[in-house]
Design a protein around this motif. Sequence first.
Motif, PDB file in Angstrom:
ATOM      1  N   ALA A  61      15.696  -1.100  -2.109  1.00 39.14           N
ATOM      2  CA  ALA A  61      16.796  -0.403  -2.778  1.00 39.14           C
ATOM      3  C   ALA A  61      16.300   0.339  -4.017  1.00 39.14           C
ATOM      4  O   ALA A  61      16.696   1.484  -4.269  1.00 39.14           O
ATOM      5  CB  ALA A  61      17.886  -1.402  -3.153  1.00 39.14           C
ATOM      6  N   ASP A  62      15.424  -0.304  -4.803  1.00 41.84           N
ATOM      7  CA  ASP A  62      14.894   0.339  -6.012  1.00 41.84           C
ATOM      8  C   ASP A  62      14.047   1.563  -5.669  1.00 41.84           C
ATOM      9  O   ASP A  62      14.124   2.603  -6.337  1.00 41.84           O
ATOM     10  CB  ASP A  62      14.063  -0.657  -6.816  1.00 41.84           C
ATOM     11  CG  ASP A  62      14.913  -1.735  -7.477  1.00 41.84           C
ATOM     12  OD1 ASP A  62      16.148  -1.550  -7.530  1.00 41.84           O
ATOM     13  OD2 ASP A  62      14.345  -2.750  -7.919  1.00 41.84           O
ATOM     14  N   LEU A  63      13.237   1.454  -4.619  1.00 41.92           N
ATOM     15  CA  LEU A  63      12.425   2.597  -4.197  1.00 41.92           C
ATOM     16  C   LEU A  63      13.299   3.741  -3.698  1.00 41.92           C
ATOM     17  O   LEU A  63      13.034   4.913  -3.992  1.00 41.92           O
ATOM     18  CB  LEU A  63      11.450   2.164  -3.097  1.00 41.92           C
ATOM     19  CG  LEU A  63      10.220   1.374  -3.536  1.00 41.92           C
ATOM     20  CD1 LEU A  63       9.469   0.829  -2.323  1.00 41.92           C
ATOM     21  CD2 LEU A  63       9.283   2.244  -4.379  1.00 41.92           C
ATOM     22  N   ALA A  64      14.339   3.411  -2.942  1.00 39.86           N
ATOM     23  CA  ALA A  64      15.233   4.449  -2.421  1.00 39.86           C
ATOM     24  C   ALA A  64      15.935   5.177  -3.563  1.00 39.86           C
ATOM     25  O   ALA A  64      16.049   6.414  -3.548  1.00 39.86           O
ATOM     26  CB  ALA A  64      16.254   3.831  -1.472  1.00 39.86           C
ATOM     27  N   ARG A  65      16.414   4.432  -4.556  1.00 41.90           N
ATOM     28  CA  ARG A  65      17.084   5.064  -5.699  1.00 41.90           C
ATOM     29  C   ARG A  65      16.109   5.925  -6.492  1.00 41.90           C
ATOM     30  O   ARG A  65      16.449   7.024  -6.946  1.00 41.90           O
ATOM     31  CB  ARG A  65      17.707   3.990  -6.596  1.00 41.90           C
ATOM     32  CG  ARG A  65      18.964   3.361  -6.021  1.00 41.90           C
ATOM     33  CD  ARG A  65      19.696   2.542  -7.066  1.00 41.90           C
ATOM     34  NE  ARG A  65      18.948   1.352  -7.431  1.00 41.90           N
ATOM     35  CZ  ARG A  65      19.101   0.179  -6.837  1.00 41.90           C
ATOM     36  NH1 ARG A  65      19.946   0.051  -5.841  1.00 41.90           N
ATOM     37  NH2 ARG A  65      18.395  -0.866  -7.232  1.00 41.90           N
ATOM     38  N   TYR A  66      14.879   5.444  -6.643  1.00 47.39           N
ATOM     39  CA  TYR A  66      13.870   6.218  -7.365  1.00 47.39           C
ATOM     40  C   TYR A  66      13.544   7.503  -6.625  1.00 47.39           C
ATOM     41  O   TYR A  66      13.447   8.581  -7.237  1.00 47.39           O
ATOM     42  CB  TYR A  66      12.617   5.365  -7.544  1.00 47.39           C
ATOM     43  CG  TYR A  66      11.386   6.153  -7.926  1.00 47.39           C
ATOM     44  CD1 TYR A  66      11.203   6.626  -9.222  1.00 47.39           C
ATOM     45  CD2 TYR A  66      10.398   6.437  -6.972  1.00 47.39           C
ATOM     46  CE1 TYR A  66      10.073   7.363  -9.556  1.00 47.39           C
ATOM     47  CE2 TYR A  66       9.259   7.151  -7.310  1.00 47.39           C
ATOM     48  CZ  TYR A  66       9.104   7.619  -8.597  1.00 47.39           C
ATOM     49  OH  TYR A  66       7.997   8.344  -8.930  1.00 47.39           O
ATOM     50  N   MET A  88       4.968   3.332 -11.679  1.00 48.64           N
ATOM     51  CA  MET A  88       6.340   3.131 -11.215  1.00 48.64           C
ATOM     52  C   MET A  88       6.402   2.033 -10.153  1.00 48.64           C
ATOM     53  O   MET A  88       7.249   1.137 -10.213  1.00 48.64           O
ATOM     54  CB  MET A  88       6.889   4.439 -10.649  1.00 48.64           C
ATOM     55  CG  MET A  88       8.293   4.311 -10.039  1.00 48.64           C
ATOM     56  SD  MET A  88       9.528   3.630 -11.183  1.00 48.64           S
ATOM     57  CE  MET A  88       9.564   4.930 -12.440  1.00 48.64           C
ATOM     58  N   LEU A  89       5.498   2.088  -9.158  1.00 53.70           N
ATOM     59  CA  LEU A  89       5.521   1.099  -8.095  1.00 53.70           C
ATOM     60  C   LEU A  89       5.285  -0.305  -8.633  1.00 53.70           C
ATOM     61  O   LEU A  89       6.017  -1.248  -8.292  1.00 53.70           O
ATOM     62  CB  LEU A  89       4.458   1.421  -7.044  1.00 53.70           C
ATOM     63  CG  LEU A  89       4.314   0.363  -5.938  1.00 53.70           C
ATOM     64  CD1 LEU A  89       5.607   0.233  -5.146  1.00 53.70           C
ATOM     65  CD2 LEU A  89       3.148   0.686  -5.013  1.00 53.70           C
ATOM     66  N   ASP A 125       0.856  -1.190   0.000  1.00 51.73           N
ATOM     67  CA  ASP A 125       0.000   0.000   0.000  1.00 51.73           C
ATOM     68  C   ASP A 125       0.891   1.237   0.000  1.00 51.73           C
ATOM     69  O   ASP A 125       1.876   1.312   0.744  1.00 51.73           O
ATOM     70  CB  ASP A 125      -0.895  -0.003   1.236  1.00 51.73           C
ATOM     71  CG  ASP A 125      -1.852   1.177   1.260  1.00 51.73           C
ATOM     72  OD1 ASP A 125      -2.925   1.072   0.650  1.00 51.73           O
ATOM     73  OD2 ASP A 125      -1.513   2.204   1.881  1.00 51.73           O
ATOM     74  N   ILE A 126       0.547   2.221  -0.835  1.00 53.50           N
ATOM     75  CA  ILE A 126       1.304   3.468  -0.920  1.00 53.50           C
ATOM     76  C   ILE A 126       0.843   4.412   0.182  1.00 53.50           C
ATOM     77  O   ILE A 126      -0.344   4.736   0.275  1.00 53.50           O
ATOM     78  CB  ILE A 126       1.123   4.152  -2.285  1.00 53.50           C
ATOM     79  CG1 ILE A 126       1.511   3.194  -3.423  1.00 53.50           C
ATOM     80  CG2 ILE A 126       1.950   5.431  -2.361  1.00 53.50           C
ATOM     81  CD1 ILE A 126       1.199   3.741  -4.799  1.00 53.50           C
ATOM     82  N   GLU A 156       6.638  15.222  -5.042  1.00 54.96           N
ATOM     83  CA  GLU A 156       5.255  14.748  -5.126  1.00 54.96           C
ATOM     84  C   GLU A 156       5.141  13.361  -5.757  1.00 54.96           C
ATOM     85  O   GLU A 156       4.084  12.730  -5.696  1.00 54.96           O
ATOM     86  CB  GLU A 156       4.406  15.735  -5.924  1.00 54.96           C
ATOM     87  CG  GLU A 156       4.791  15.890  -7.388  1.00 54.96           C
ATOM     88  CD  GLU A 156       5.869  16.944  -7.601  1.00 54.96           C
ATOM     89  OE1 GLU A 156       6.073  17.343  -8.767  1.00 54.96           O
ATOM     90  OE2 GLU A 156       6.472  17.380  -6.604  1.00 54.96           O
ATOM     91  N   LEU A 157       6.235  12.867  -6.349  1.00 53.27           N
ATOM     92  CA  LEU A 157       6.228  11.556  -6.979  1.00 53.27           C
ATOM     93  C   LEU A 157       6.931  10.484  -6.138  1.00 53.27           C
ATOM     94  O   LEU A 157       6.995   9.321  -6.530  1.00 53.27           O
ATOM     95  CB  LEU A 157       6.891  11.616  -8.361  1.00 53.27           C
ATOM     96  CG  LEU A 157       6.171  12.438  -9.430  1.00 53.27           C
ATOM     97  CD1 LEU A 157       7.004  12.513 -10.694  1.00 53.27           C
ATOM     98  CD2 LEU A 157       4.804  11.849  -9.736  1.00 53.27           C
ATOM     99  N   ARG A 158       7.460  10.886  -4.988  1.00 52.13           N
ATOM    100  CA  ARG A 158       8.166   9.916  -4.160  1.00 52.13           C
ATOM    101  C   ARG A 158       7.203   8.897  -3.559  1.00 52.13           C
ATOM    102  O   ARG A 158       6.039   9.203  -3.285  1.00 52.13           O
ATOM    103  CB  ARG A 158       8.949  10.638  -3.060  1.00 52.13           C
ATOM    104  CG  ARG A 158      10.135  11.426  -3.620  1.00 52.13           C
ATOM    105  CD  ARG A 158      10.814  12.262  -2.568  1.00 52.13           C
ATOM    106  NE  ARG A 158      11.845  13.103  -3.175  1.00 52.13           N
ATOM    107  CZ  ARG A 158      12.399  14.156  -2.606  1.00 52.13           C
ATOM    108  NH1 ARG A 158      12.024  14.497  -1.374  1.00 52.13           N
ATOM    109  NH2 ARG A 158      13.315  14.856  -3.243  1.00 52.13           N
ATOM    110  N   ILE A 159       7.726   7.716  -3.342  1.00 49.70           N
ATOM    111  CA  ILE A 159       6.892   6.593  -2.918  1.00 49.70           C
ATOM    112  C   ILE A 159       7.431   5.999  -1.613  1.00 49.70           C
ATOM    113  O   ILE A 159       8.608   5.657  -1.514  1.00 49.70           O
ATOM    114  CB  ILE A 159       6.864   5.482  -3.988  1.00 49.70           C
ATOM    115  CG1 ILE A 159       6.367   6.036  -5.326  1.00 49.70           C
ATOM    116  CG2 ILE A 159       6.005   4.311  -3.537  1.00 49.70           C
ATOM    117  CD1 ILE A 159       6.464   5.030  -6.467  1.00 49.70           C
TER     118      ILE A 159
END
Length: 298
Positions: free
Chosen positions: A183-188, A132-133, A112-113, A195-198
């Motif tokens: 790791a992928d979320l942190a790099r993104y 993206m997620l 869940d975001i 406003e696009l951070r997850i």
Amino acid sequence: MVSLWYFVVAVGSLGVFAPLAFVHAAWRLRRAALWFYVLGYSLMSFFMTYSLARAGDADNTEIAFGFFWFFGTILLVTVSCVHLALLRKKILYPLPTVWVESGMHCGLFSIDIAGFGQVGRSSEIFVQVRRMLFGLLENAFTGSGIAWEVCLKSDTGDGMIVVVPPQFPKFRLLYPLLAQLAADLARYNVVTAPELRIRVRVAIHAGEVTLDEYGVTGRPKVLLARLLDSRVLRDALAEAPDGSPMVVLVSDRFHEDVQDQGGPGLDTMSYRQVLVNEKETEVRAWLHVPDPVIRVLP
């Protein structure tokens, strides 16, 4: 590996015995329509053999048959291998309805975001964040050795529930999936606009589920929902450092049946026991905040 001989037969016989592989696939999948493919490939194999026999002489007609056999064989082998690869995948990884209806014990993953509906996020941002997620989630499952295309997925609007077929080891929902996703979320998040951070909450469980006309149901799914929406998990994400994009809650049953059994890469020391008290549910669970700097090698 099961049915790997399909390709050996098709290529090694230059397509002559390719129909045998389709006979096996039709028998395994119990689909009457596949026998038409058996007939079709048998006819093509016959014409290739006939063309090769006619190409034995040296006049112009036989030379033409020789060219027909050469290019026809390449096409027959290529098409049959592609077709057999699809059938082989259906044999190894049956459709979700096949294994869910049988009530088998499946892995359950829910995500869940956090703050998805916060003020300032337009519909266009919703689309970008979800895309993206879900893309990162697919990569993480694939990198963990779980075939994404055969999982049963349910969109929840700001997240997803994934039911994993029982043939995949359940420890793969922990390692390396969680480390890679974090790791992928942190790099993104480092390179994208605020406003696009997850940041996400994740719940993991396993159990026997059933499928009705509305989708997956059963007590394991209810518990998964309680874990994901629990105050414990929400508070953990709020208290986590800004660089930590994900927190995870693993059910006590999953921890006991999977994590405690050990395995390559499994880390039990970074999980701490918590009490989840949501609605009618009061259970123990295990909280984990993945280290976002972990890098998973392909």
